[in-house]
Design an enzyme around this catalytic site. Structure first.
Site, mmCIF file in Angstrom:
data_model
loop_
_atom_site.group_PDB
_atom_site.id
_atom_site.type_symbol
_atom_site.label_atom_id
_atom_site.label_comp_id
_atom_site.label_asym_id
_atom_site.label_seq_id
_atom_site.Cartn_x
_atom_site.Cartn_y
_atom_site.Cartn_z
ATOM 1 N N ASN A 80 19.115 -48.557 40.354
ATOM 2 C CA ASN A 80 20.524 -48.748 40.682
ATOM 3 C C ASN A 80 21.325 -47.461 40.454
ATOM 4 O O ASN A 80 22.177 -47.085 41.260
ATOM 5 C CB ASN A 80 21.088 -49.889 39.836
ATOM 6 C CG ASN A 80 22.256 -50.586 40.487
ATOM 7 O OD1 ASN A 80 22.243 -50.845 41.685
ATOM 8 N ND2 ASN A 80 23.279 -50.876 39.716
ATOM 9 N N ASP A 104 21.459 -53.751 45.330
ATOM 10 C CA ASP A 104 21.685 -55.088 45.908
ATOM 11 C C ASP A 104 20.556 -55.474 46.852
ATOM 12 O O ASP A 104 20.103 -56.628 46.864
ATOM 13 C CB ASP A 104 23.023 -55.123 46.655
ATOM 14 C CG ASP A 104 24.220 -55.078 45.710
ATOM 15 O OD1 ASP A 104 24.011 -55.271 44.492
ATOM 16 O OD2 ASP A 104 25.344 -54.840 46.187
ATOM 17 N N ASP A 115 20.130 -58.434 36.773
ATOM 18 C CA ASP A 115 18.722 -58.386 37.191
ATOM 19 C C ASP A 115 17.921 -59.456 36.466
ATOM 20 O O ASP A 115 16.720 -59.276 36.232
ATOM 21 C CB ASP A 115 18.131 -56.992 36.944
ATOM 22 C CG ASP A 115 18.164 -56.599 35.473
ATOM 23 O OD1 ASP A 115 18.888 -57.253 34.700
ATOM 24 O OD2 ASP A 115 17.478 -55.642 35.094
ATOM 25 N N ASP A 140 13.211 -60.961 33.647
ATOM 26 C CA ASP A 140 14.069 -59.777 33.589
ATOM 27 C C ASP A 140 13.337 -58.624 34.268
ATOM 28 O O ASP A 140 12.160 -58.378 34.003
ATOM 29 C CB ASP A 140 14.409 -59.429 32.135
ATOM 30 C CG ASP A 140 15.439 -58.317 32.056
ATOM 31 O OD1 ASP A 140 16.628 -58.605 32.244
ATOM 32 O OD2 ASP A 140 15.046 -57.160 31.802
ATOM 33 N N HIS A 169 24.494 -48.717 44.210
ATOM 34 C CA HIS A 169 24.549 -50.171 44.127
ATOM 35 C C HIS A 169 24.068 -50.862 45.400
ATOM 36 O O HIS A 169 23.555 -51.985 45.340
ATOM 37 C CB HIS A 169 25.977 -50.620 43.809
ATOM 38 C CG HIS A 169 26.416 -50.241 42.422
ATOM 39 N ND1 HIS A 169 25.856 -50.807 41.289
ATOM 40 C CD2 HIS A 169 27.331 -49.361 41.977
ATOM 41 C CE1 HIS A 169 26.413 -50.284 40.216
ATOM 42 N NE2 HIS A 169 27.315 -49.406 40.604
#
Length: 676
Positions: free
Chosen positions: A294, A303, A329, A286, A299
């Site tokens: 983010n 990404d 994530d 994680d 975004h």
């Protein structure tokens, strides 16, 4: 002059004739090459289409018994008719030999009927069929014509019938192999047209011509059928390719190019079934600090970051590791032939180190980290579900205690899970109004040695379990969704207790992620505060960086509502999370609380000293208060005072006290302050 012109003209004509001869030879050579190519196509199976070859093999192998049955039945019927007319070698031994050859070929095809051949194997088998068709047809035609001198006209007519019926039956059986069908038709018709024409029997000449016409018609039918057959095979091949591509895409994460969650579990099922007694490990990764990136950059940057994370993780994969993206994530690694825990921890450390290195993106350079939880089969997991769940549990525990590190599921975790399950069961049926109480730990202004606030701390005294630590039951309540109920009960009790304190003593109360991540939760909290009779300006509501990171937009909306009500907003455990300074400035904070992990041995640890100094300076720059938690010794307090710390909380002054002891504590501390 004239003779020279004649000679030149003759020479030019010679060159023209020579050129025509060369052109004619070239044309003849080209025609011959084309004829040879066509002949080669007749006797060789096509090799350019692997799927068509395999389909031809599959269908033809199922028709072989019928084809050889037609040949053998008709051959022995004809032999039986000539048994008294023709010699034994011609009426018995030759058909017996032909039958033996056919039976051997039939057995060979029968053994391969369930075999899925390679394209090359299929091509060779079909090539042998072309060659054998040529030889067998010549042998049958020759044998039939050898019987012609024997017998009467009726018997001779049966030879023609045998030739026609057998030839047509074989052509039908060879419709998926047009080259062999053409060979059979060509040999039979050529032999019988030539033979009967030379023999001078008009009726048989007509029959042979008729056979040629019917054979031609049958070949046209075979050509059309084969075209449809090849088209169907091509369509099936394209459909299978499309299905394979769809299956690949369905098991692929489109953003990172890694296997997705579906493929991860499918792969895990497969390797688990193959593991036997060998060790198999699952790690869940994680990303720590991804959500702030983010939220801050958008975004598209998030990404890009996820893609780069996927690339780094892929670079660390070996022959025995399988990397997947589970979603968001969260990533996973499967380690087959898993080494010992020391080596497994080493792999985890490599992954964590790779994720800690800055990511240089087009839009920004960002830095995050990653936490990993491993579980190992068969050590402490007995099935796939348990293997995954325990890796997830190890990850959760690692993120709570030591983010950015590796945690392997251990026997101690098994005990903790059993305790959590027990707590969950008891908590679900507990009378929380009666069993929950609130203790209060004072917050001291070290300049005036005065108690300025109390932090409310939950306590649970269960009739079944006894006293249960908040560190044990609060996470369970958050996981099971009961934390909202606990918050309401505890907040009401804390506000009721604060009603008995002096107006200048504040109440500090902790809110969970659940409380500020939904509008309904905030509405409920506002209602409790308004109905308590306590001035909201006396209330500090503490939130954690984790709660803020869960859904920053909703968290900010909730905080804005509480701030408008008049409540103070404190960021708890500051410095242990991954919130950015831009997010801190976006929140209407009134206090920071420095986590006690930075305070321990403050006077002896230069790193802690610098961190606390920086955080105190940050709070001053932001114009907000700062509470330092975990002061337990006079040396730590002295070091903090030198740094300019004002608000202190810790066992040096007092552990948490019961509600009925807060008044006594206030009186005693006030008396001590006046005496001092």
């Amino acid at each position: 002059m004239y003779p020279n012109s004649i000679r030149k003209l003759n020479l030019n004509m010679h060159y023209v004739v020579l050129a025509k001869q060369i052109c004619f030879k070239k044309m003849a050579s080209d025609v011959l090459k084309k004829l040879l190519l066509q002949a080669k196509r007749l006797v060789l199976a096509p090799s350019h289409n692997a799927e068509l070859l395999k389909a031809q093999f599959e269908v033809f192998s199922s028709q072989v018994p019928l084809m050889y049955s037609i040949v053998l039945v008709n051959a022995w019927a004809l032999a039986f008719m000539f048994k008294s007319e023709a010699p034994v070698w011609l009426s018995v031994w030759i058909p017996a030999g032909l039958s033996l050859v056919c039976i051997l070929r039939l057995l060979g095809w029968w053994r391969s009927r369930k075999v899925v051949p390679s394209p090359e194997t299929a091509r060779k088998a079909l090539l042998r069929t072309n060659q054998f068709s040529f030889l067998l047809t010549i042998a049958l035609a020759t044998w039939a014509l050898m019987l012609f001198p024997y017998g009467d006209s009726y018997a001779r007519g049966n030879i023609a019938f045998f030739v026609g019926i057998t030839g047509l039956g074989v052509i039908i059986c060879l419709q998926q192999l047009p080259s062999a069908a053409l060979i059979v038709a060509a040999v039979i018709n050529t032999a019988f047209v030539v033979y009967f024409s030379s023999a001078g029997f008009t009726s048989f000449v007509v029959m042979s011509v008729n056979l040629a016409l019917v054979s031609t018609a049958m070949l046209l039918v075979v050509k059309v059928q084969f075209r449809h057959f090849a088209g169907a095979v091509s369509a099936r091949t394209k459909l299978e390719a499309a299905n394979r591509e769809n299956a690949r895409l369905a098991n692929l994460d489109s953003l990172t190019g890694l296997p997705n969650r579906r493929q991860f579990f499918a792969h895990l099922e497969t390797v688990f079934a193959e593991a036997g007694s060998n060790r198999l490990a699952v790690g869940i990764i994680d990303l720590d600090g991804f959500k702030p990136v983010n939220d801050l950059y958008g975004h598209s940057v998030g990404d890009s970051l996820l893609f780069e994370v996927g690339q780094r993780l892929s670079a660390l994969a070996g022959t025995n590791t399988h990397i997947s993206r589970l979603g968001g994530d969260e990533f996973a690694v499967t380690v087959t032939e898993c080494p010992g825990n020391t080596e497994l921890m080493g792999l985890g450390e490599k992954i964590c180190a790779a994720l800690r290195s800055p990511f240089v993106l087009t839009e920004a350079t960002v830095q995050i980290s990653g936490s990993i939880g491993f579980s190992v089969y068969p050590d402490l997991a007995s099935d796939v579900h348990q293997l995954y769940e325990r890796a997830d549990y190890a990850l959760y525990q690692g993120k709570r205690s030591n983010r950015g590190q590796v945690q392997v599921f251990t026997a101690e975790h098994v005990i903790a899970i059993e305790q959590n399950n027990q707590i969950e069961q008891v908590l679900s049926r507990a009378d929380l109004e009666a069993e929950l109480t609130v203790f209060f730990q004072p917050i001291i202004d070290v300049r005036e040695e005065r108690t300025v606030a109390f932090e409310a701390l939950a306590r649970w005294n269960s009739p079944e379990l006894g006293r249960v630590s908040p560190d044990a039951f609060i996470p369970v309540a958050e996981r099971t969704g009961q934390i909202g109920t606990l918050t309401c009960i505890l907040l009401k009790k804390a506000l009721a207790a604060a009603g008995a304190w002096p107006d200048d003593v504040r109440l500090s109360f902790n809110l969970s992620t659940h409380d500020i991540s939904s509008s309904d939760g905030v509405t409920t909290i506002v209602g409790i505060i308004m109905s308590s009779g306590i001035d909201p300006r006396r209330l500090d509501l503490e939130i954690t960086e984790t709660a803020m990171m869960y859904d920053f937009v909703q968290a900010k909306t909730s905080i804005d509502v509480l701030k408008l009500l008049g409540c103070g907003i404190a960021l708890d455990d500051f410095g242990t999370g991954y919130s950015s300074l831009s997010q801190l400035h976006a929140l209407p904070l009134t206090k920071l609380k420095i986590d006690r992990s930075f305070v321990s041995d403050l006077h002896k640890n230069p790193a802690s000293y610098k961190i606390v100094k920086s955080l105190l300076a940050l709070s001053q720059d932001m114009g907000i208060g700062c509470v330092v938690e975990g002061i337990e010794t006079s040396e730590e307090l002295d070091a903090l005072k030198k740094l300019g710390g004002v608000l202190v909380q810790g066992y040096y002054y007092s552990p948490p006290v019961a509600e009925n002891e807060t008044g006594k504590f206030l009186s005693e501390s006030d008396a001590a302050r006046k005496a001092g």
